[in-house]
Design a protein around this motif. Structure first.
Motif, short mmCIF file in Angstrom:
data_model
loop_
_atom_site.label_atom_id
_atom_site.label_comp_id
_atom_site.label_asym_id
_atom_site.label_seq_id
_atom_site.Cartn_x
_atom_site.Cartn_y
_atom_site.Cartn_z
N GLU A 1 4.18 1.83 1.11
CA GLU A 1 4.77 0.57 0.69
C GLU A 1 4.96 -0.29 2.02
OE1 GLU A 1 5.62 -0.73 -2.41
OE2 GLU A 1 4.57 0.95 -3.12
N GLU A 2 5.28 0.41 3.11
CA GLU A 2 5.52 -0.34 4.29
C GLU A 2 4.08 -0.90 4.85
OE1 GLU A 2 8.03 -1.06 6.14
OE2 GLU A 2 9.26 -0.41 4.25
N GLU A 3 3.16 0.06 4.62
CA GLU A 3 1.77 -0.53 5.08
C GLU A 3 1.02 -1.78 4.33
OE1 GLU A 3 -0.12 0.53 7.64
OE2 GLU A 3 1.70 1.68 8.09
N LEU A 4 1.44 -1.65 2.80
CA LEU A 4 1.03 -2.82 2.32
C LEU A 4 1.83 -4.09 2.63
CD1 LEU A 4 0.80 -1.14 -1.33
CD2 LEU A 4 -0.94 -2.05 -0.07
N LYS A 5 3.12 -4.07 3.03
CA LYS A 5 3.90 -5.19 3.35
C LYS A 5 3.30 -5.61 4.65
CE LYS A 5 8.25 -3.59 1.43
NZ LYS A 5 9.79 -2.96 1.87
N LYS A 6 2.68 -4.97 5.46
CA LYS A 6 1.97 -5.45 6.67
C LYS A 6 0.66 -5.95 6.54
CE LYS A 6 3.87 -1.69 9.43
NZ LYS A 6 3.55 -0.53 10.21
#
Length: 48
Positions: free
Chosen positions: A5-10
């Motif tokens: 989820e954090e990687e997709l936000k980046k």
């Protein structure tokens, strides 16, 4: 562990890909239907 989820936000798409996409979709390309229509028209013109 990877937090997806954090990687997709980046994530930001590459500008090169977006530029290529615009060039492809905005360019009037000849497809097989255009080629066949041209061949039929030429054949009809030769018959007359």
């Amino acid at each position: 562990m990877i937090n997806f989820e954090e990687e997709l936000k980046k994530f930001h798409p590459s500008l090169e890909v977006e530029d290529a996409e615009d060039a492809i979709y905005n360019h009037d390309l000849t497809d097989m239907t255009d080629v066949l229509m041209s061949m039929i028209k030429e054949a009809k013109d030769k018959e007359i």
